[in-house]
Design an enzyme around this catalytic site. Structure first.
Site, PDB file in Angstrom:
ATOM      1  N   PRO A   2      29.505  36.355  37.148  1.00  0.00           N
ATOM      2  CA  PRO A   2      29.535  37.880  36.317  1.00  0.00           C
ATOM      3  C   PRO A   2      31.150  37.652  35.919  1.00  0.00           C
ATOM      4  O   PRO A   2      31.968  38.621  37.155  1.00  0.00           O
ATOM      5  CB  PRO A   2      28.706  38.565  36.102  1.00  0.00           C
ATOM      6  CG  PRO A   2      27.942  38.192  37.153  1.00  0.00           C
ATOM      7  CD  PRO A   2      28.583  37.426  37.583  1.00  0.00           C
ATOM      8  N   GLU A   3      31.494  38.250  34.973  1.00  0.00           N
ATOM      9  CA  GLU A   3      33.021  38.955  34.180  1.00  0.00           C
ATOM     10  C   GLU A   3      32.816  40.595  33.843  1.00  0.00           C
ATOM     11  O   GLU A   3      31.892  39.929  33.087  1.00  0.00           O
ATOM     12  CB  GLU A   3      34.409  37.691  34.104  1.00  0.00           C
ATOM     13  CG  GLU A   3      34.735  36.378  34.699  1.00  0.00           C
ATOM     14  CD  GLU A   3      35.352  35.476  33.737  1.00  0.00           C
ATOM     15  OE1 GLU A   3      35.813  35.571  33.416  1.00  0.00           O
ATOM     16  OE2 GLU A   3      34.833  34.181  34.196  1.00  0.00           O
ATOM     17  N   LYS A  62      34.276  44.563  37.187  1.00  0.00           N
ATOM     18  CA  LYS A  62      33.416  43.738  37.614  1.00  0.00           C
ATOM     19  C   LYS A  62      32.048  44.331  38.420  1.00  0.00           C
ATOM     20  O   LYS A  62      31.468  43.596  39.112  1.00  0.00           O
ATOM     21  CB  LYS A  62      33.580  42.564  37.937  1.00  0.00           C
ATOM     22  CG  LYS A  62      34.689  41.892  37.547  1.00  0.00           C
ATOM     23  CD  LYS A  62      35.424  40.193  38.273  1.00  0.00           C
ATOM     24  CE  LYS A  62      36.714  40.057  37.544  1.00  0.00           C
ATOM     25  NZ  LYS A  62      37.500  38.690  37.720  1.00  0.00           N
ATOM     26  N   ARG A 116      22.928  33.228  45.525  1.00  0.00           N
ATOM     27  CA  ARG A 116      24.055  32.494  46.400  1.00  0.00           C
ATOM     28  C   ARG A 116      23.925  33.507  47.521  1.00  0.00           C
ATOM     29  O   ARG A 116      24.588  33.167  48.390  1.00  0.00           O
ATOM     30  CB  ARG A 116      25.428  32.309  45.617  1.00  0.00           C
ATOM     31  CG  ARG A 116      25.428  30.417  45.801  1.00  0.00           C
ATOM     32  CD  ARG A 116      26.853  30.597  44.262  1.00  0.00           C
ATOM     33  NE  ARG A 116      27.727  30.151  45.468  1.00  0.00           N
ATOM     34  CZ  ARG A 116      29.063  29.776  45.060  1.00  0.00           C
ATOM     35  NH1 ARG A 116      29.727  29.984  43.417  1.00  0.00           N
ATOM     36  NH2 ARG A 116      30.296  29.968  45.960  1.00  0.00           N
ATOM     37  N   ARG A 268      41.691  27.069  41.931  1.00  0.00           N
ATOM     38  CA  ARG A 268      40.343  26.889  40.999  1.00  0.00           C
ATOM     39  C   ARG A 268      40.991  25.848  39.017  1.00  0.00           C
ATOM     40  O   ARG A 268      41.709  26.003  39.134  1.00  0.00           O
ATOM     41  CB  ARG A 268      40.696  28.839  40.143  1.00  0.00           C
ATOM     42  CG  ARG A 268      40.035  29.768  41.778  1.00  0.00           C
ATOM     43  CD  ARG A 268      39.540  30.815  41.505  1.00  0.00           C
ATOM     44  NE  ARG A 268      38.536  30.805  41.015  1.00  0.00           N
ATOM     45  CZ  ARG A 268      37.447  31.735  40.651  1.00  0.00           C
ATOM     46  NH1 ARG A 268      38.391  32.957  40.459  1.00  0.00           N
ATOM     47  NH2 ARG A 268      36.445  31.720  40.297  1.00  0.00           N
TER      48      ARG A 268
END
Length: 285
Positions: A2-3, A62, A116, A268
């Site tokens: 999530p951002e 966030k 995760r 990234r």
DNA sequence: ATTAATGTTCAGAA
DNA sequence: TTTCTGAACATTAA
């Protein structure tokens, strides 16, 4: 995952069901994965939270933040795969925490689910919260940043894509939205931030507003791995509106001319259109 | 078997 | 001082 838009969607989803409700108890869900990071440990956390009322639910960059009736503050950081859920988890194995609520309502609990397990949950006193998350650690929120904040970001000599991910300068933008914002602003991700022209800095600020508010309107992005869901386990819709993210090899939807490229910056993925986002600033106006 | 994934943080080097 | 690299955290899916 999530951002800012996904966390904002979580907050909007759970807020009407949590505000002014009392916590009956905190439970740790037994899954055989390694436990997530809790500060303080579970026992203390459960003892301190029991009986408190949730006075407000808000987003800080966030993080999902719950303000509690004894002035303590719970900050939930979903990191890559964390979700706040009112019902219907994607699977039962990765439920991590359950807050049971006192009064009868449409939902009796709120859960933190995290596949995760990189997420963190931390309870702060008011003073600790101010010291840790007040100033310094987090820059101004991406939706509230003023032009001077963007100018400060652009004092850095790093590539603009990398600078956009610096939460100390502007908070809330992550890897997915950084690519989308730069594409809308027509700025090449490898441009040094310090080389942006004043009009490009203004374009960057405007593109950030446009992309993030549109993504919130769509309730965030659910990627192909399907991890992100809203508070009721429904998909977001913004992935269908992505212009470049995870679209390497596809035709750019804006110019219909060039092919979206994938490059790696700071380990990234970055996606961009070489035609819409030239490496040298367009000179005109 | 290998690789990559929306996040953060740390150590060490340039 | 700033910036960059690699690794780590833990799990899954292509």
């Amino acid at each position: 995952m999530p951002e800012l838009p996904e966390v904002e969607t979580m907050v909007r989803g759970i807020r009407p069901h949590l505000e002014q409700r009392k916590i009956r108890e905190l439970r740790q869900c037994r899954c055989r994965c390694k436990p997530i990071s809790l500060t303080p440990g579970f026992r203390t956390l459960a003892t301190r939270m029991r009986g408190l009322t949730i006075t407000s639910v808000r987003r800080l960059a966030k993080r999902v933040v719950l303000d509690l009736s004894d002035e303590s503050i719970l900050a939930i950081e979903p990191r890559m795969t964390g979700l706040m859920l009112l019902a219907d988890p994607p699977d039962p194995e990765h439920l991590r925490l359950e807050w049971k609520l006192e009064e009868a309502g449409e939902y009796d609990s709120v859960w933190f689910w995290d596949r995760r397990g990189l997420g963190t949950v931390r309870l702060y006193t008011a003073d600790e919260f101010k010291a840790e998350l007040g100033t310094g650690r987090l820059g101004p929120d991406a939706l509230a940043a003023a032009l001077t904040d963007w100018e400060r970001l652009c004092q850095s000599h790093r590539a603009i894509k990398v600078a956009l991910l610096d939460q100390q300068r502007i908070a809330g933008i992550g890897n997915l939205y950084a690519s989308e914002i730069l594409h809308l602003a027509q700025i090449h991700p490898e441009r040094p931030a310090s080389n942006l022209l004043p009009r490009e800095i203004r374009a960057l600020a405007a593109a950030t507003q446009a992309v993030l508010t549109e993504a919130i309107r769509y309730e965030g992005s659910t990627l192909s791995d399907g991890t992100y869901r809203n508070a009721l386990n429904r998909d977001g819709g913004y992935q269908n509106a992505h212009r470049v993210y995870a679209r390497a090899g596809e035709c750019c939807p804006t110019c219909q001319t060039d092919i979206v490229q994938r490059i790696v910056q700071a380990q990234r993925s970055t996606f961009f259109c070489p035609n819409c986002q030239p490496l040298t600033a367009r000179r005109k106006r």
